[in-house]
Design a protein around this motif. Structure first.
Motif, short mmCIF file in Angstrom:
data_model
loop_
_atom_site.label_atom_id
_atom_site.label_comp_id
_atom_site.label_asym_id
_atom_site.label_seq_id
_atom_site.Cartn_x
_atom_site.Cartn_y
_atom_site.Cartn_z
N ALA A 42 -49.58 76.62 12.26
CA ALA A 42 -51.01 76.32 12.30
C ALA A 42 -51.76 77.27 13.23
O ALA A 42 -52.90 77.64 12.96
CB ALA A 42 -51.24 74.86 12.72
N GLY A 43 -51.13 77.66 14.33
CA GLY A 43 -51.79 78.55 15.27
C GLY A 43 -52.08 79.92 14.67
O GLY A 43 -53.15 80.49 14.88
N ASP A 66 -58.79 75.59 6.85
CA ASP A 66 -58.48 74.36 6.12
C ASP A 66 -56.97 74.15 6.04
O ASP A 66 -56.48 73.03 6.24
CB ASP A 66 -59.09 74.38 4.72
N THR A 67 -56.23 75.22 5.77
CA THR A 67 -54.76 75.11 5.69
C THR A 67 -54.18 74.74 7.04
O THR A 67 -53.29 73.88 7.14
CB THR A 67 -54.14 76.42 5.17
N ILE A 71 -52.01 71.22 8.05
CA ILE A 71 -50.72 71.20 8.76
C ILE A 71 -50.83 70.41 10.05
O ILE A 71 -49.95 69.62 10.39
CB ILE A 71 -50.26 72.65 9.05
N ARG A 72 -51.92 70.61 10.76
CA ARG A 72 -52.12 69.99 12.08
C ARG A 72 -53.55 69.45 12.14
O ARG A 72 -54.44 70.12 12.66
CB ARG A 72 -51.86 71.04 13.15
N PRO A 73 -53.78 68.23 11.63
CA PRO A 73 -55.14 67.70 11.46
C PRO A 73 -55.98 67.60 12.74
O PRO A 73 -57.19 67.75 12.68
CB PRO A 73 -54.92 66.33 10.86
N ASN A 74 -55.38 67.34 13.85
CA ASN A 74 -56.14 67.17 15.09
C ASN A 74 -56.01 68.39 16.00
O ASN A 74 -55.79 68.26 17.20
CB ASN A 74 -55.69 65.90 15.82
N TYR A 75 -56.17 69.56 15.43
CA TYR A 75 -56.03 70.81 16.16
C TYR A 75 -57.43 71.29 16.55
O TYR A 75 -58.18 71.82 15.72
CB TYR A 75 -55.30 71.82 15.29
N ALA A 76 -57.78 71.09 17.81
CA ALA A 76 -59.13 71.40 18.28
C ALA A 76 -59.51 72.85 18.04
O ALA A 76 -60.65 73.15 17.68
CB ALA A 76 -59.27 71.05 19.76
N ASP A 77 -58.56 73.77 18.23
CA ASP A 77 -58.88 75.18 18.04
C ASP A 77 -59.26 75.48 16.59
O ASP A 77 -60.19 76.25 16.34
CB ASP A 77 -57.71 76.06 18.46
N SER A 78 -58.56 74.88 15.63
CA SER A 78 -58.90 75.11 14.22
C SER A 78 -60.22 74.45 13.85
O SER A 78 -60.99 75.00 13.05
CB SER A 78 -57.79 74.61 13.30
N ALA A 102 -63.92 68.77 17.31
CA ALA A 102 -63.20 69.58 18.31
C ALA A 102 -63.45 69.05 19.71
O ALA A 102 -62.53 68.94 20.53
CB ALA A 102 -63.62 71.04 18.20
N LEU A 103 -64.70 68.69 19.99
CA LEU A 103 -65.04 68.19 21.33
C LEU A 103 -64.45 66.81 21.60
O LEU A 103 -64.18 66.47 22.75
CB LEU A 103 -66.56 68.19 21.53
N GLN A 104 -64.21 66.03 20.57
CA GLN A 104 -63.52 64.75 20.74
C GLN A 104 -62.09 64.98 21.23
O GLN A 104 -61.55 64.17 21.98
CB GLN A 104 -63.49 63.96 19.43
#
Length: 152
Positions: A42-43, A66-67, A71-78, A102-104
């Motif tokens: 994901a990174g 989106d992809t 893979i990692r739904p709660n990824y703030a960076d994405s 993202a801020l959450q």
């Protein structure tokens, strides 16, 4: 099966945001190499999304973000990167939703505050100025970064 990153001495470098000596095109290639070696990284997908957004390849960037989030739904960076893509696409309301998410997850993310502030201002909501001020208090160079990438 995913390869062992220790088998390739280049693997730790691949897929990371560009360093000062790297070009953006090299960063896209590096991320692509990582994704080929490990398609669920994901990174690397997020990094390629961000670089593609800077280069103006917005639809490909959005696919990468989106992809990454599949893979990692709660990824703030994405979420932050996808907000940036949507901001550049002129989708201010959708950008705000991603920046909010993202801020959450990461309450002191300067880029999310700044991007959300710009998106709010584009919609005529002057509370965007508060977000921009918060972003600058966290990272005084955030406005310069956004300006450098064509977002004002």
């Amino acid at each position: 099966p995913c390869p062992n990153p220790n088998d390739d001495p280049q693997f730790p470098r691949l897929g990371h945001p560009p360093r000062k000596k790297d070009t953006l095109a090299e960063a896209v290639m590096d991320s692509g190499a990582t994704i080929r070696l490990s398609p669920t990284e994901a990174g690397a997908l997020n990094n390629r999304c961000w670089v593609r957004a800077i280069l103006g390849d917005l639809h490909a960037a959005l696919q990468d973000c989106d992809t990454s989030l599949q893979i990692r739904p709660n990824y703030a960076d994405s979420l932050d990167s996808r907000g940036f893509v949507k901001l550049k696409m002129g989708q201010a309301q959708n950008a705000i939703a991603d920046y909010d998410a993202a801020l959450q997850l990461s309450a002191r993310k300067a880029s999310s505050f700044y991007g959300r502030g710009i998106a709010k201002l584009r919609l005529g909501n002057t509370s965007g100025n508060n977000d921009i001020a918060t972003a600058k208090s966290i990272d005084p160079s955030v406005a310069d970064e956004f300006n450098k990438y064509g977002v004002r």
